[in-house]
Enzyme design. Structure first.
Site, mmCIF file in Angstrom:
data_model
loop_
_atom_site.group_PDB
_atom_site.id
_atom_site.type_symbol
_atom_site.label_atom_id
_atom_site.label_comp_id
_atom_site.label_asym_id
_atom_site.label_seq_id
_atom_site.Cartn_x
_atom_site.Cartn_y
_atom_site.Cartn_z
ATOM 1 N N ASP A 154 0.657 -1.080 -0.112
ATOM 2 C CA ASP A 154 -0.061 0.059 -0.056
ATOM 3 C C ASP A 154 0.726 1.192 -0.065
ATOM 4 O O ASP A 154 0.564 2.042 -0.581
ATOM 5 C CB ASP A 154 -0.926 0.136 1.220
ATOM 6 C CG ASP A 154 -2.028 -0.976 1.077
ATOM 7 O OD1 ASP A 154 -2.284 -1.512 0.049
ATOM 8 O OD2 ASP A 154 -2.797 -1.187 2.070
ATOM 9 N N SER A 201 -6.704 6.631 10.456
ATOM 10 C CA SER A 201 -8.252 7.021 11.232
ATOM 11 C C SER A 201 -8.817 5.821 11.693
ATOM 12 O O SER A 201 -9.376 5.991 12.669
ATOM 13 C CB SER A 201 -8.992 7.628 10.042
ATOM 14 O OG SER A 201 -10.229 8.127 10.465
#
Length: 282
Positions: free
Chosen positions: A63, A181
């Site tokens: 990622d 988050s």
């Protein structure tokens, strides 16, 4: 002639190995391959401007590799197909074991393009812009390596929201809602939505909660700290040291990231597979 970029993380041995097989399979079909070794410091567009005219680019890495490529290529609307040669691989679309079939579908044009919201962050010091960044996942302002709390005033469209004291604040895209988050208690947001998520990091209060706002809004984070250990982090990869009185303005970027998606993969299936370990959805 069709042209596809092939970007591979030189620090991942498996990426270098898989690269050879991809080149061979694509070139057999008459597709020209733009072969680009990369690391986090590679200026992709400057060194290989032909990538801007590629049908798509295949990114071999995790990622983190895809995030770095997205910040550079998204302004040119180049679609990206990620191959997971890393740990989680939430943003990537294929594993090496599935790559032969995935490439056949790419060659046949059997794929969809999915756009993802990106952010711009501007750093102001003494009313002067001193830095600018773009992000696919998130923009975070928080404490550095020492265990000291920071205080941030948060405004949305020049309307005061609250003052947060704790480890910091994350402004995340829907794509980034499943990253840092989420670890801080933020919500999972469907990636096609045009919103931003404000997530406090370890707030020193019982009442601070994440907030979802429209992507057309501006977010202003004003730094208050008696120490100099405050940092801006962009996608967890770029950033800078901040000073008391600095302001970080975050808004929707004028361009979006474009990801190549195969038709039989959908967001919630990937979510179960990557974050819950459901073997039925791999």
């Amino acid at each position: 002639m069709r042209q596809i970029g092939l970007l591979y993380n030189v620090h991942k041995q498996e990426a270098c190995s898989v690269r050879t097989d991809i080149c061979r399979q694509l070139e057999r079909t008459g597709i020209r391959v733009v072969d680009v070794p990369i690391d986090h410091d590679t200026a992709i567009v400057e060194t290989h401007p032909e990538l801007k005219s590629c049908e798509l680019v295949i990114v071999l890495g995790g990622d983190g590799t895809l995030l770095g490529v997205a910040r550079q290529l998204s302004p040119f609307h180049v679609p990206m197909f990620g191959v997971n040669i890393g740990h989680l691989g939430f943003l990537t679309e294929s594993e090496p074991s599935q790559l032969e079939i995935a490439l056949e579908r790419i060659v046949a044009g059997e794929y969809n393009l999915e756009t993802r919201l990106m952010l711009e962050a501007f750093v102001y010091r003494d009313l002067q812009e001193i830095a600018r960044f773009t992000a696919l996942n998130d923009v975070g302002v928080g404490k550095g390596s020492f265990a000291r709390m920071v205080t941030l005033d948060v405004h949305v469209d020049d309307v005061y929201v609250d003052t947060y004291t704790g480890d910091g604040m994350i402004v995340a895209t829907p794509t980034g809602s499943t990253a840092y988050s989420l670890s801080c208690g933020g919500p999972i947001v469907s990636p096609h939505l045009q919103v931003m998520v404000l997530t406090p990091v370890c707030p020193h209060t019982l009442f601070s909660r994440p907030c979802v706002i429209d992507a057309s809004s501006w977010v202003r984070l004003s730094v208050h700290a008696r120490h100099g250990d405050v940092e801006l982090a962009v996608d967890g990869q770029e950033g800078m040291r901040l000073l008391a009185g600095d302001e970080v303005l975050v808004r929707k970027a004028p361009f979006q990231a474009t990801l190549v998606r195969l038709p039989d993969r959908e967001f919630f299936g990937v979510l179960r597979s990557k974050l819950h370990g459901d073997p039925s959805s791999t």
